[in-house]
Scaffold this motif. Structure first.
Motif, short mmCIF file in Angstrom:
data_model
loop_
_atom_site.label_atom_id
_atom_site.label_comp_id
_atom_site.label_asym_id
_atom_site.label_seq_id
_atom_site.Cartn_x
_atom_site.Cartn_y
_atom_site.Cartn_z
N SER A 61 1.40 -1.18 0.15
CA SER A 61 0.19 -0.13 -0.14
C SER A 61 0.82 1.68 0.01
O SER A 61 0.78 2.05 -0.69
N HIS A 64 2.31 1.61 -3.24
CA HIS A 64 1.19 1.86 -4.48
C HIS A 64 1.43 4.07 -4.50
O HIS A 64 0.82 4.21 -5.09
N LEU A 65 0.89 4.39 -2.74
CA LEU A 65 1.20 5.64 -2.64
C LEU A 65 1.84 6.67 -2.84
O LEU A 65 1.98 7.42 -3.15
N ALA A 66 3.85 6.18 -2.82
CA ALA A 66 4.20 6.32 -3.42
C ALA A 66 4.12 6.44 -5.27
O ALA A 66 5.31 7.44 -5.11
N GLY A 67 3.25 5.78 -5.65
CA GLY A 67 3.80 6.43 -6.54
C GLY A 67 4.71 4.82 -7.70
O GLY A 67 4.31 4.51 -8.58
N ARG A 68 4.82 3.94 -7.03
CA ARG A 68 5.45 2.94 -6.84
C ARG A 68 5.12 2.21 -7.57
O ARG A 68 3.54 1.57 -6.86
N LYS A 69 5.43 1.40 -8.65
CA LYS A 69 4.46 0.10 -9.17
C LYS A 69 4.25 -0.75 -8.19
O LYS A 69 6.44 -1.80 -8.85
#
Length: 156
Positions: A61, A64-69
């Protein structure tokens, strides 16, 4: 003389009943202890695997929130872990044990033929011919199933 014989017989019956009751009580206690240990194991597993699963989900999570996939395969342990933890939680805190016990009672009452042992077992004689026949009618020897049937057991 007859009176003393009946007293001895009555005394013997009381002792036999007392011994049977004690055996039943000890069996019941052993069963309850084993059930409690199984529930405690499930609760312990929830604490260990729940923490690991929560750490994994939190990491995914945050990524994902940090912009990493996150890797696409990470969804498999997240979903499977959730299902496994749900099953463990049902055992530890839900009514799974009662449902399993209910099913076991049904099997004991209606599917007794599943327990018929091999003929060589010393207690095999305690099962009826009907139960033995019902078990054998439904069963196919493993050697006659594919692919074993190709390599083993020639019909004579």
């Amino acid at each position: 003389m007859g009176s003393s014989q009946s007293k001895v017989s009555s005394f013997g019956e009381r002792i036999k009943s007392s011994v049977e009751d004690e055996i039943i009580k000890r069996g019941m206690l052993q069963r309850e202890i084993q059930m409690a240990v199984n529930i405690a194991k499930a609760r312990d597993a929830i604490q260990i695997f729940g923490s690991l699963w929560l750490t994994l989900v939190t990491g995914v999570s945050i990524a994902h929130l940090a912009g990493r996939k996150p890797p696409s395969l990470i969804g498999v342990p997240v979903v499977v872990g959730g299902i496994v933890l749900g099953n463990l939680a049902d055992m530890a805190y839900g009514n799974k044990l009662q449902r399993v016990t209910r099913e076991a009672e049904y099997i004991l009452a209606h599917e007794k033929e599943r327990f018929v042992p091999l003929e060589q077992a010393p207690f095999a004689k305690l099962y009826t011919e009907e139960q033995r026949a019902a078990m054998l009618e439904k069963a196919t020897p493993v050697g006659k199933l594919f692919p074993s049937s190709i390599f083993s057991r020639s019909e004579k």
